[in-house]
Design a protein around this motif. Structure first.
Motif, short mmCIF file in Angstrom:
data_model
loop_
_atom_site.label_atom_id
_atom_site.label_comp_id
_atom_site.label_asym_id
_atom_site.label_seq_id
_atom_site.Cartn_x
_atom_site.Cartn_y
_atom_site.Cartn_z
N VAL A 151 22.62 -5.50 48.60
CA VAL A 151 22.92 -4.77 47.36
C VAL A 151 21.63 -4.34 46.66
O VAL A 151 21.52 -3.22 46.17
CB VAL A 151 23.83 -5.59 46.44
CG1 VAL A 151 23.91 -5.00 45.05
CG2 VAL A 151 25.23 -5.69 47.05
N VAL A 152 20.64 -5.23 46.63
CA VAL A 152 19.36 -4.89 45.99
C VAL A 152 18.69 -3.72 46.72
O VAL A 152 18.23 -2.76 46.09
CB VAL A 152 18.42 -6.12 45.92
CG1 VAL A 152 17.00 -5.71 45.56
CG2 VAL A 152 18.96 -7.14 44.92
N LEU A 153 18.63 -3.78 48.04
CA LEU A 153 17.99 -2.70 48.81
C LEU A 153 18.77 -1.38 48.70
O LEU A 153 18.17 -0.31 48.57
CB LEU A 153 17.82 -3.11 50.27
CG LEU A 153 16.73 -4.14 50.54
CD1 LEU A 153 16.80 -4.63 51.98
CD2 LEU A 153 15.36 -3.57 50.23
N ILE A 154 20.07 -1.46 48.76
CA ILE A 154 20.89 -0.24 48.62
C ILE A 154 20.67 0.36 47.23
O ILE A 154 20.47 1.57 47.09
CB ILE A 154 22.38 -0.54 48.87
CG1 ILE A 154 22.61 -0.82 50.36
CG2 ILE A 154 23.27 0.60 48.39
CD1 ILE A 154 23.99 -1.38 50.69
N GLY A 155 20.69 -0.48 46.20
CA GLY A 155 20.46 0.01 44.83
C GLY A 155 19.09 0.63 44.66
O GLY A 155 18.95 1.70 44.06
N ALA A 156 18.06 -0.03 45.19
CA ALA A 156 16.70 0.51 45.09
C ALA A 156 16.59 1.83 45.84
O ALA A 156 15.98 2.79 45.35
CB ALA A 156 15.69 -0.50 45.65
N ILE B 195 16.25 7.88 45.64
CA ILE B 195 16.84 9.16 46.05
C ILE B 195 17.26 9.97 44.82
O ILE B 195 16.98 11.17 44.73
CB ILE B 195 18.02 8.93 47.01
CG1 ILE B 195 17.51 8.38 48.34
CG2 ILE B 195 18.82 10.21 47.21
CD1 ILE B 195 18.61 7.82 49.24
N ILE B 196 17.91 9.32 43.86
CA ILE B 196 18.37 10.01 42.66
C ILE B 196 17.20 10.51 41.82
O ILE B 196 17.19 11.66 41.36
CB ILE B 196 19.30 9.09 41.84
CG1 ILE B 196 20.63 8.90 42.59
CG2 ILE B 196 19.54 9.64 40.44
CD1 ILE B 196 21.49 7.76 42.06
N LEU B 197 16.18 9.66 41.64
CA LEU B 197 15.00 10.08 40.86
C LEU B 197 14.31 11.27 41.52
O LEU B 197 13.92 12.23 40.84
CB LEU B 197 14.02 8.92 40.71
CG LEU B 197 14.44 7.79 39.79
CD1 LEU B 197 13.50 6.61 39.92
CD2 LEU B 197 14.50 8.27 38.35
N TYR C 7 12.78 9.54 51.45
CA TYR C 7 12.79 8.91 52.77
C TYR C 7 12.60 7.40 52.67
O TYR C 7 13.23 6.65 53.41
CB TYR C 7 11.73 9.54 53.67
CG TYR C 7 11.91 11.03 53.79
CD1 TYR C 7 13.17 11.60 53.76
CD2 TYR C 7 10.81 11.89 53.89
CE1 TYR C 7 13.34 12.98 53.84
CE2 TYR C 7 10.98 13.25 53.98
CZ TYR C 7 12.24 13.79 53.95
OH TYR C 7 12.41 15.14 54.04
N VAL C 8 11.77 6.96 51.73
CA VAL C 8 11.64 5.53 51.48
C VAL C 8 12.99 5.01 50.97
O VAL C 8 13.47 3.96 51.42
CB VAL C 8 10.50 5.24 50.49
CG1 VAL C 8 10.49 3.77 50.09
CG2 VAL C 8 9.15 5.65 51.08
N GLY C 9 13.60 5.74 50.05
CA GLY C 9 14.91 5.34 49.53
C GLY C 9 15.97 5.30 50.60
O GLY C 9 16.79 4.37 50.65
N GLY C 10 15.98 6.30 51.47
CA GLY C 10 16.95 6.32 52.56
C GLY C 10 16.77 5.15 53.52
O GLY C 10 17.74 4.56 54.00
N THR C 11 15.51 4.81 53.76
CA THR C 11 15.22 3.67 54.63
C THR C 11 15.66 2.36 53.96
O THR C 11 16.28 1.51 54.61
CB THR C 11 13.73 3.63 54.98
OG1 THR C 11 13.38 4.87 55.60
CG2 THR C 11 13.41 2.48 55.92
N PHE C 12 15.36 2.20 52.67
CA PHE C 12 15.85 1.02 51.94
C PHE C 12 17.37 0.94 52.02
O PHE C 12 17.93 -0.13 52.23
CB PHE C 12 15.44 1.07 50.47
CG PHE C 12 14.02 0.70 50.17
CD1 PHE C 12 13.13 0.32 51.16
CD2 PHE C 12 13.56 0.72 48.88
CE1 PHE C 12 11.82 -0.02 50.88
CE2 PHE C 12 12.25 0.37 48.57
CZ PHE C 12 11.38 0.00 49.57
N PHE C 13 18.02 2.07 51.83
CA PHE C 13 19.48 2.12 51.87
C PHE C 13 19.99 1.64 53.24
O PHE C 13 20.91 0.82 53.32
CB PHE C 13 19.99 3.53 51.57
CG PHE C 13 21.49 3.64 51.64
CD1 PHE C 13 22.26 3.37 50.52
CD2 PHE C 13 22.12 4.00 52.81
CE1 PHE C 13 23.64 3.46 50.58
CE2 PHE C 13 23.50 4.08 52.89
CZ PHE C 13 24.27 3.81 51.77
#
Length: 164
Positions: free
Chosen positions: A51-56, A61-63, A98-104
């Motif tokens: 949940v933490v990684l998906i949220g981050a 991505i949103i920002l 891309y960092v966000g997508g990878t975290f997700f």
């Protein structure tokens, strides 16, 4: 009419690559289950970490999307860039989506205990780096010249030192 050559020529849309990671990972989990994540992490740990990684990831991505929209340019790397975005989250890392997508993807893999999705995320990162990011960088340098080079030299590619 938009010049069809005015784009980075990425190998595939990154969201499509991410969906492929999810589908192939889950398919391999079904065909060749490994159960490593279930052995290494408890269900509570998997939920919290996931949940933490998906949220981050979603936050990045949103920002990034907001910055692209406020600059009046496309977030989609298969479309032409009309502005170089260097403010907001882009002042900290050059590729927050891309960092966000990878975290997700990592978060989802951990949450679902999908060992193969985690493995496929490694493939995703390599494909993304060479098939999308490097092509975008060449394109942005051609299109924005010195302004992009100054930005590239100042802000890390993926947010950690040495990723210039």
């Amino acid at each position: 009419m938009q010049d069809s050559r005015d784009n980075p020529g990425v190998i595939a849309p990154p969201p499509l690559l991410a969906v492929a990671v999810i589908v192939i990972g889950l398919l391999f989990d079904w065909l060749l289950p490994a159960y490593m994540l279930t052995l290494v992490l408890s269900i509570v740990s998997r939920v919290v970490i996931g949940v933490v990684l998906i949220g981050a990831g979603l936050a990045l991505i949103i920002l990034a999307n907001r910055e692209f929209r406020s600059a009046g340019t496309h977030a989609e790397p298969w479309k032409a860039s009309v502005a170089l975005v260097t403010d907001g989250i882009f002042g900290w890392l050059r590729n927050p989506m891309y960092v966000g997508g990878t975290f997700f993807l990592v978060g989802l893999a951990i949450l679902l205990a999908s060992d193969w999705m985690l493995v496929m995320t490694v493939v995703f990162v390599v494909a993304l780096h060479f098939g999308v990011v490097r092509r975008e960088e060449r394109y942005l340098e051609q299109k924005f010249g010195g302004a992009y080079r100054q930005y590239r030299d100042r802000v890390a590619r993926y947010g950690w030192p040495g990723s210039y």
